[in-house]
Write an enzyme that holds these catalytic residues in place. Structure first.
Site, PDB file in Angstrom:
ATOM      1  N   GLY A 146      84.659 -79.238 -70.817  1.00 53.22           N
ATOM      2  CA  GLY A 146      84.898 -78.033 -70.043  1.00 53.22           C
ATOM      3  C   GLY A 146      84.245 -78.007 -68.674  1.00 53.22           C
ATOM      4  O   GLY A 146      84.503 -77.109 -67.871  1.00 53.22           O
ATOM      5  N   ARG A 162      85.808 -93.691 -78.792  1.00 50.66           N
ATOM      6  CA  ARG A 162      84.633 -93.717 -79.672  1.00 50.66           C
ATOM      7  C   ARG A 162      84.983 -92.967 -80.949  1.00 50.66           C
ATOM      8  O   ARG A 162      86.069 -92.410 -81.090  1.00 50.66           O
ATOM      9  CB  ARG A 162      83.458 -93.007 -78.992  1.00 50.66           C
ATOM     10  CG  ARG A 162      83.841 -91.616 -78.480  1.00 50.66           C
ATOM     11  CD  ARG A 162      82.672 -90.796 -78.024  1.00 50.66           C
ATOM     12  NE  ARG A 162      83.066 -89.600 -77.305  1.00 50.66           N
ATOM     13  CZ  ARG A 162      83.516 -88.488 -77.845  1.00 50.66           C
ATOM     14  NH1 ARG A 162      83.672 -88.415 -79.156  1.00 50.66           N
ATOM     15  NH2 ARG A 162      83.836 -87.436 -77.114  1.00 50.66           N
TER      16      ARG A 162
END
Length: 659
Positions: A168, A295
């Site tokens: 964000g 990941r």
């Protein structure tokens, strides 16, 4: 080519480090933990076979120092490094450093990390690969003028996004053209500060979408599969709150289309290992590429529970050159799993991250269908240096309703005292009708929780105050005043909560207590009390609540939230530190990153005076009154403690009417 691994260093901390250690140990690998000065007694350090200190408390001097981590691996003979998530997990330079040192990086190669780490470059690659993308602008010309021109072509509302960003930061929703120039400026500034790059992209805003991600895996033999999806739609400030698998919104046809698109995305960058392709999905089930995380994800346990697979074990297989253990046809989704993230934060105070000592930590992890991944122990100190996520509570069931019910109950029965958390907020989310009906989109929190008591209930009710008074009576005053007789005894406490003092009058008759406050009366029967637990009957209902008492300070969780009381009955009265006092104090330990005023400056109420960074977030400290700055006690770069006075403002005096 097969590789031999014997010892794995986990380049991370907290619950993910513990999680990786557990699978590595099960598979026979020796493990090495790294830690900072602040983490010397942390759970992941105690769980590993060996541990090496890599620097001071701040992440920038320890967990993010590539040279120190490589040196720790070489020193201990670790031949593999698992990066976890966060920190250096998506750092191409770290992957290259591992390769150069002859150490196996348990993840994709540096080129894939680099490509997918840029929203702009990854989107260009996805468009070329035929993966659906949101209309927007992702070219090299980054001048404000070009961005404004392209935004007008895209139309409003639109999203301004940091190309190198996540979580964000550097992201702005722009609803109209008049806001655009300012939003580009602030997004670029925030992106530079957070990621070292001011590069931006523009995208048409998809209003109230679902946030759905696909777990992919690829090996060195050219095999790439997807392991279903996770619905991560419930978010706060673009941070995930609840994640579940499978998505209640996704049907078989959409799952296959999204899965194939995710596989194509992975193949487009020659991907190896575990990855997650994130999509936005509109109400008509059109989906658009958002980003690829190179990941393991925080929310990977829900995929593990519905597939019956250990994704960390898969990572280790791929890293040693083995093929994927299953083909696409062999991957079966069964049942339903949901996860919530337990954070050290105070929802009643704008979700402000919290620090403090863990005084009580109890989990119902032996319960059927419940899994809890955590990185804390009782006695640990939650510092301001790292992410505030403490644990993940996960539930599995044959159906979604069973998983939800189990998770809500397990969340309620998880006890954390000493540090404020979002536990009560999570309970309310899991019991909300819109969530139960599987209707939650990314707008869920804004639509349903702006007035919820888990966020707005910042004062204790009469029942909570009564419980606090009983604990003080039993543990302190009964001994001092010898109030153990059956005759009625009365006492008035003064209990401080967040600077507000409450008068609480307690009258005891045998095991019955009548407690009166300005908020009302409560009548309770005391059944039993022990260390950390108290059993009472109120309105005919018997229940247990949890507490820790340290001298005059009481930490209490009665099911309506976590409260910290101070017994000020025998302390001299002091003026309340009210919001209008003009004093601006640090809400927690942190570091000053910006100072916007100096002494004698005139300020307005609500004006930003200081910006501090704590737990990977920036917090703006604002003036509570209009007036003049008469004290500045900090400088940029300075470490500060919770409640430390940063700036003092004297109120502006009204002008004399005779002047």
């Amino acid at each position: 080519m097969m590789k031999t691994l014997n010892k794995i260093l986990i380049a991370n901390r907290g619950e993910i480090a513990v999680r990786v250690i557990q699978t590595a140990r099960r598979l026979g690998y020796r493990t090495v933990a790294i830690y900072s000065d602040a983490d010397s007694q942390a759970r992941h350090v105690l769980e590993a076979d060996q541990a090496v200190c890599v620097g001071p408390a701040t992440a920038a001097e320890s967990y993010l120092v590539i040279e120190n981590i490589i040196a720790a691996a070489l020193k201990t003979g670790a031949d593999g490094i698992h990066p976890g998530y966060g920190f250096l997990s998506e750092n191409a330079s770290f992957a290259r450093a591992c390769e150069n040192a002859g150490i196996t990086f348990i993840g994709p190669d540096a080129e894939a990390i680099e490509l997918m780490g840029s929203k702009r470059l990854s989107k260009v690659a996805m468009i070329a690969a035929g993966v659906p993308c949101i209309d927007g602008y992702q070219s090299e010309d980054q001048s404000d003028q070009v961005l404004i021109e392209k935004a007008q072509q895209i139309g409003f509302p639109l999203m301004v996004k940091a190309s190198a960003g996540g979580g964000g930061r550097g992201m702005r929703l722009v609803n109209r053209q008049s806001e655009l120039a300012d939003q580009i400026k602030t997004a670029r500034s925030e992106a530079k500060n957070a990621f070292g790059s001011g590069e931006l992209i523009l995208e048409r805003a998809v209003i109230e979408p679902r946030h759905i991600e696909i777990q992919v895996f690829a090996d060195t033999f050219g095999n790439t599969v997807y392991l279903g999806e996770r619905d991560c739609s419930i978010q706060r400030r673009h941070q995930k709150v609840v994640e579940e698998a499978p998505s209640p919104f996704v049907d078989d046809a959409l799952r296959e289309r999204m899965g194939q698109a995710a596989v194509e995305a992975a193949k487009a960058c020659n991907y190896i290992g575990a990855g997650t392709v994130e999509f936005l999905v509109d109400k008509d089930k059109n989906f658009y590429f958002l980003e690829m995380n190179t990941r393991l994800q925080v929310e990977h346990p829900v995929t593990e529970l519905v597939t019956g697979q250990d994704l960390v074990a898969w990572q280790l297989m791929v890293a040693t050159g083995e093929p994927l253990p299953l083909t696409q046809e062999q991957i079966v989704i069964s049942g339903h799993a949901i996860e919530v993230r337990l954070y050290a934060e105070d929802p009643r105070n704008g979700f402000m991250p919290q620090t403090g000592e863990v005084l009580c930590w109890q989990t119902p992890e032996q319960r059927e269908g419940i899994r809890i991944d955590y990185g804390i122990n009782c006695g640990d100190v939650i510092s301001a240096h790292y992410d505030p996520m403490l644990a993940k509570i996960i539930a599995y069931g044959d159906s979604r309703s069973t998983a939800v019910r189990r998770l809500a109950s397990a969340t309620q029965d998880t006890q954390l005292l000493g540090v404020n958390s979002n536990k009560h907020f999570l309970e309310k989310v899991l019991k909300h009708p819109a969530f139960l009906a599987a209707q939650a989109t990314t707008a869920f929190i804004e639509q349903h929780f702006t007035d919820d008591d888990s966020i707005c209930g910042d004062t204790p009710d009469a029942s909570t105050l009564a419980r606090a008074a009983i604990i003080y009576y039993q543990h302190e005053l009964a001994k001092v005043h010898n109030w153990d007789s059956a005759a009625g005894q009365a006492y008035t406490f003064k209990l401080d909560f967040n600077g507000q003092v409450y008068a609480v009058r307690l009258v005891k008759h045998a095991n019955d207590y009548l407690v009166s406050t300005a908020k009302g009366e409560s009548q309770l029967e005391l059944v039993a009390y022990h260390d950390c637990q108290c059993v009472v009957v109120e309105d005919g209902i018997r229940e247990t609540f949890y507490y820790v008492l340290q001298q005059d300070v009481l930490y209490l969780d009665d099911g309506t939230g976590h409260y910290k009381f101070d017994n000020v009955t025998h302390k001299p009265a002091v003026a309340n530190d009210t919001a209008g006092s003009g004093e601006v104090k640090a809400p927690m330990d942190g570091v000053i990153v910006n100072l916007l005023v100096q002494e004698n400056d005139k300020v307005e109420a609500g004006q930003i005076l200081v910006v501090m960074e704590a737990m990977k977030m920036e917090h703006q400290m604002k003036a509570t009154i209009k007036g003049r700055v008469d004290f500045v006690g900090v400088a940029v770069g300075q470490q500060v403690k919770s409640k430390q006075l940063l700036v003092a403002v004297s109120a502006e005096q009204a002008k004399n009417s005779n002047e």
